[in-house]
Design a protein around this motif. Sequence first.
Motif, short mmCIF file in Angstrom:
data_model
loop_
_atom_site.label_atom_id
_atom_site.label_comp_id
_atom_site.label_asym_id
_atom_site.label_seq_id
_atom_site.Cartn_x
_atom_site.Cartn_y
_atom_site.Cartn_z
N ASP A 77 0.85 -1.18 0.00
CA ASP A 77 0.00 0.00 0.00
C ASP A 77 0.89 1.24 0.00
O ASP A 77 2.07 1.18 0.36
CB ASP A 77 -0.87 -0.04 1.26
N LEU A 78 0.33 2.37 -0.39
CA LEU A 78 1.06 3.64 -0.37
C LEU A 78 1.55 4.00 1.03
O LEU A 78 2.63 4.58 1.20
CB LEU A 78 0.14 4.75 -0.88
N HIS A 79 0.75 3.64 2.04
CA HIS A 79 1.02 4.02 3.43
C HIS A 79 1.59 2.84 4.21
O HIS A 79 1.19 1.70 4.00
CB HIS A 79 -0.27 4.49 4.10
N GLY B 289 9.24 5.91 -9.25
CA GLY B 289 8.52 5.32 -10.37
C GLY B 289 8.74 3.83 -10.47
O GLY B 289 9.33 3.19 -9.59
N ASP B 290 8.29 3.26 -11.59
CA ASP B 290 8.27 1.81 -11.77
C ASP B 290 9.64 1.15 -11.56
O ASP B 290 9.76 0.18 -10.82
CB ASP B 290 7.78 1.46 -13.18
N PRO C 73 -0.18 3.37 -4.78
CA PRO C 73 1.10 3.84 -5.35
C PRO C 73 0.97 4.38 -6.78
O PRO C 73 1.95 4.83 -7.37
CB PRO C 73 1.98 2.58 -5.32
N PHE C 74 -0.23 4.34 -7.33
CA PHE C 74 -0.50 4.77 -8.70
C PHE C 74 -0.13 6.24 -8.89
O PHE C 74 -0.31 7.07 -8.00
CB PHE C 74 -1.98 4.54 -9.00
N GLU C 75 0.33 6.57 -10.08
CA GLU C 75 0.83 7.91 -10.38
C GLU C 75 -0.24 9.00 -10.30
O GLU C 75 0.09 10.19 -10.15
CB GLU C 75 1.48 7.93 -11.76
N ASP C 76 -1.51 8.64 -10.40
CA ASP C 76 -2.57 9.64 -10.32
C ASP C 76 -3.44 9.44 -9.08
O ASP C 76 -4.63 9.76 -9.09
CB ASP C 76 -3.43 9.61 -11.59
N ASP C 77 -2.84 8.92 -8.01
CA ASP C 77 -3.58 8.80 -6.76
C ASP C 77 -3.69 10.16 -6.09
O ASP C 77 -2.73 10.94 -6.08
CB ASP C 77 -2.87 7.81 -5.83
N GLY D 254 -1.27 10.45 -2.70
CA GLY D 254 0.14 10.11 -2.68
C GLY D 254 0.95 10.74 -3.79
O GLY D 254 0.40 11.36 -4.71
N ASP D 255 2.26 10.51 -3.70
CA ASP D 255 3.19 11.07 -4.68
C ASP D 255 4.14 10.01 -5.22
O ASP D 255 5.25 10.34 -5.65
CB ASP D 255 3.98 12.22 -4.07
N LEU D 256 3.76 8.73 -5.18
CA LEU D 256 4.51 7.74 -5.93
C LEU D 256 4.00 7.75 -7.37
O LEU D 256 2.92 8.27 -7.66
CB LEU D 256 4.35 6.35 -5.30
#
Length: 302
Positions: A161-163, A206-207, A238-242, A245-247
Amino acid sequence: MRQQLERLALVYHPEYNMDLGPHVFPARKYAMIYNQVKEDPKLSSLPALQPAPVGEEELSLVHTPEFISDFMNLRYTDRTMYSELPLNQTMVRSFCLGVGGTILATEMTENYKYVYHIGGGFHHSMPDRAEGFCYLNDAAIATKLYLQKYPERKVLFIDLDLHQGNGNARIFQGDPSVWTFSMHQEELYPKKEKSNLDVPLENGTGDKVYLSRLSEGLERIRNDFKPDLIYYFAGADPFEDDSLGDLKLTFDGLKARDKTVKTFADSLDIPVVIMPAGGYARNFHDTVRIHFNTIRVFASLI
């Protein structure tokens, strides 16, 4: 491996879906994930079981009596106030079903290699309080029950998860039967706890860097811990357009992430409980797409 297992099953209950209005937590995603599975000709025949809600006996394996009482009786106290969700009977019912769902998914790993619980992964919840969008810690409760039944076994949490999975890190600190691994954006909620292995990521990751760090982390686990069961927190955030977040993972990067976890589990020949955890894409349908792709990966369709 204890036996030859069937490949993939689902756990789902329609009461996971709550109308929260314009809330950032997309509770309606659960029905959309399930409906996409049932509308897909290659996935529609997957077995899908419905859980029963748990009661205070199961909750007490992780949560304190005071917190359980406040939660079940809808009391707004220091123990419940840090949730960012409303507290009502619908919420209590949904979370008690969600815990039941992760318990059921865990039980199903005796017969299935992968069990995707469409609703689960509430990894911030602490023994004595709610946090974030997490009232009850479903995976921790399911783990406690699993280890009661199989005290000789070991459990690995792979939290992507992002967090950070701070609740799980806190609950299982010092427990030799459970290894907590969290890869997360560092400069972000929540206040961090100490996992067995934390991989903090810089904003903008990024990826390529993400997948390299993931492979390094899993290789370290392979050398240090021998699990019998994996809980995989397959967050879409973690998606770029979440929005939270900023992953910067792309759709392809997230599919590669899921494939990396699947390959790791296959190499150890152990089952996996998969949970969607978080996801807050600016386009709601992107969140659903990411979770659906995880199911497709574990069904060996992509």
